[in-house]
Enzyme design. Sequence first.
Site, mmCIF file in Angstrom:
data_model
loop_
_atom_site.group_PDB
_atom_site.id
_atom_site.type_symbol
_atom_site.label_atom_id
_atom_site.label_comp_id
_atom_site.label_asym_id
_atom_site.label_seq_id
_atom_site.Cartn_x
_atom_site.Cartn_y
_atom_site.Cartn_z
ATOM 1 N N GLY A 1 -2.199 -3.845 0.324
ATOM 2 C CA GLY A 1 -1.162 -2.958 0.850
ATOM 3 C C GLY A 1 -0.810 -1.808 -0.069
ATOM 4 O O GLY A 1 -1.324 -1.680 -1.182
ATOM 5 N N ASP B 1 4.778 -1.652 -10.825
ATOM 6 C CA ASP B 1 6.115 -1.055 -10.703
ATOM 7 C C ASP B 1 6.160 0.029 -9.636
ATOM 8 O O ASP B 1 7.194 0.646 -9.405
ATOM 9 C CB ASP B 1 6.577 -0.483 -12.045
ATOM 10 C CG ASP B 1 5.601 0.533 -12.633
ATOM 11 O OD1 ASP B 1 4.737 1.047 -11.879
ATOM 12 O OD2 ASP B 1 5.677 0.809 -13.842
ATOM 13 N N GLY B 2 5.022 0.268 -8.973
ATOM 14 C CA GLY B 2 4.998 1.252 -7.898
ATOM 15 C C GLY B 2 4.946 2.696 -8.355
ATOM 16 O O GLY B 2 4.972 3.615 -7.536
ATOM 17 N N ARG C 1 0.416 13.561 -0.765
ATOM 18 C CA ARG C 1 -0.937 13.678 -0.232
ATOM 19 C C ARG C 1 -0.915 13.529 1.285
ATOM 20 O O ARG C 1 0.033 12.966 1.855
ATOM 21 C CB ARG C 1 -1.859 12.645 -0.880
ATOM 22 C CG ARG C 1 -1.440 11.192 -0.709
ATOM 23 C CD ARG C 1 -2.348 10.253 -1.497
ATOM 24 N NE ARG C 1 -2.141 8.864 -1.102
ATOM 25 C CZ ARG C 1 -2.888 7.851 -1.530
ATOM 26 N NH1 ARG C 1 -3.886 8.069 -2.373
ATOM 27 N NH2 ARG C 1 -2.653 6.619 -1.114
ATOM 28 N N ASP D 1 -10.688 -1.832 1.101
ATOM 29 C CA ASP D 1 -9.341 -1.274 1.256
ATOM 30 C C ASP D 1 -9.286 0.188 0.841
ATOM 31 O O ASP D 1 -8.259 0.841 1.025
ATOM 32 C CB ASP D 1 -8.325 -2.085 0.456
ATOM 33 C CG ASP D 1 -8.699 -2.227 -1.010
ATOM 34 O OD1 ASP D 1 -9.689 -2.918 -1.303
ATOM 35 O OD2 ASP D 1 -8.003 -1.648 -1.870
ATOM 36 N N ASN D 2 -10.386 0.726 0.307
ATOM 37 C CA ASN D 2 -10.447 2.143 -0.061
ATOM 38 C C ASN D 2 -11.401 2.935 0.836
ATOM 39 O O ASN D 2 -11.703 4.091 0.539
ATOM 40 C CB ASN D 2 -10.900 2.296 -1.521
ATOM 41 C CG ASN D 2 -9.910 1.702 -2.499
ATOM 42 O OD1 ASN D 2 -8.712 1.738 -2.265
ATOM 43 N ND2 ASN D 2 -10.400 1.139 -3.581
ATOM 44 N N ASP E 1 -8.038 7.649 -1.819
ATOM 45 C CA ASP E 1 -7.729 6.807 -2.985
ATOM 46 C C ASP E 1 -8.588 7.152 -4.204
ATOM 47 O O ASP E 1 -9.454 6.384 -4.614
ATOM 48 C CB ASP E 1 -7.870 5.321 -2.625
ATOM 49 C CG ASP E 1 -6.839 4.880 -1.601
ATOM 50 O OD1 ASP E 1 -5.882 5.643 -1.348
ATOM 51 O OD2 ASP E 1 -6.970 3.775 -1.063
#
Length: 570
Positions: A153, A188-189, A246, A323-324, A333
């Site tokens: 995710g 930590d995002g 983006r 996932d990319n 990505d």
Amino acid sequence: MRLLSLLLTFLHFGGYDFVLARSSDCFKLSILDLVTNSQCPRHFAPQSFRTWRFDRHQDLATSFPLDPIAQNFVRQVPGCLFSVTYPIPLKSKLQLVAFSKPVLNDILGLTDAATSEVEFVEFVSGSLILPGSLPLSHRYGGHQFGYWSGQLGDGRAVTLGKFVSHLGERWELQLKGSGRTPYSRHGDGRAVLRSSVREFLCSEAMFHLGIPTSRAATLVVSDDLVVRDQFYNGNLRTERAAVVLRLAPSWFRIGSLEILAKNKELELLQQLLDFVIKNHFPQVDIKDKDRYLALYSTIVSQTAQLVAQWQSVGFTHGVCNTDNFSLLSVTIDYGPFGFMDEYNPRFVPNTSDDEGRYSYENQPDVGYFNLEKLGDALKPVLKRSQVKQLQNILKGYERIYKDKFMELFRRKLGLLTIDEDDENLAAVFLKIMEDTKADFTMSFRELGEIDLREILNTKEVPKKYWALTSMADHEWFWNWVDKYKIRLKQEGIDEATRQILMNKTNPRYILRNWMAQEAIERANSNDFSGVQELLRVLEHPTDWEPEAERAGYASRPPDWSKSLKVSCSS
């Protein structure tokens, strides 16, 4: 309808015209435009950010069930595609240090002056949420380095909403580095300055090379500090946080379907497939019982062509996990990517890829593997007879890839027609390049710049053509030039035309890792001119540019560049 048209025309010429809004497809639409145009007018005036809006219909939020848990904490999220996740504002002073003028003006329809508006900077950093925006983080899974990794995710990204450009193009705007989400796992995002500079520059560089890609609008830097172990060796260090705005037509990827199939969420899987077809694959009939096979066939073809395009410019993605890989076959990505300097088919830009799974030469096979996993994700919604057709469709991948590869490399050699010996001609040139460790980009570029008549007479390559000079020492080189000259004669093309064709095809400037690193080091000292200069040069990769030449962007890479390392850490 005809009476309505007559009435509208009368009102227009009678002086009763007024401006109508039609969602965000265009900025102004007069009554007469409704009569004479089914589309928006071609010319439009960029606007201020104060009047800018997302599309009224935010279909990502309305088409699928959302995560019922509103709190933002890391967890497993079943039964949905999105969690509502608001960006976490950065605490220190924000600096908008670079923006893409083509994205700002041509896609978002904003003036350059918008970048000076406080509200705009707050928006592109995640501090301001506009009316009509419902920020979402996307749940997906993926095969990473060949193994199923479960839920992944958007761990550091939030989609702000859908925007429709004046050309009617759909764009989903996403912040990367905007803080923790339910999918952040142990992170930590945040995104650090070095990785954000690389993604910002490469997104735009790839677009201007003509390769399908997500785009980057802005780069915002703060003085917030985050801790990273860049090479996973225990050496922690603090780095500055940054945010990239983006854009992509869609951020759905193969892993978006995989997690639904793996968890047997089949109703949601069908919902997503039908949504993707309706919004992104108009060539597929949504009423066709074989629509999922038609979708698969299209994605197989487009992915094969995308990978061939990567190969044609020496681009290695670095992390080709499912996932990319975009369902729309656009490059997304950007992490530990790299453009080859010397031609080495085993080139691996990602130091985390110890086994070289995602090397340059392996990318076509990895594309096949990922498409195989896409087929597996479709099987639960297919009939038994349809499942049998998946493999037949996938078998076409190799031919499509090879055809596109040869089309691109013929063009790189200045050839427009097809000859059965072209594959050998290209292969021998690449082999000479590999043996002599010649530069991939500049070998093709210099072949287009040099006068073949001159070097055939002298059997000597002038030293200014530094890449070809390396190749000229190979025992096969002059024999290859003779065969190439014969092939050009067969083509019926004169020397001047060949040079023009090749110099329009082969870039002189690419985003080499050492160039990005120099810009990053200057940015770490609050000098962002290197980022801005690189962006300007990469917008015109085939055009000779004096400042780029002085900076050495087309020169032999410095020795220190060979020791550069990039990793998945961002």
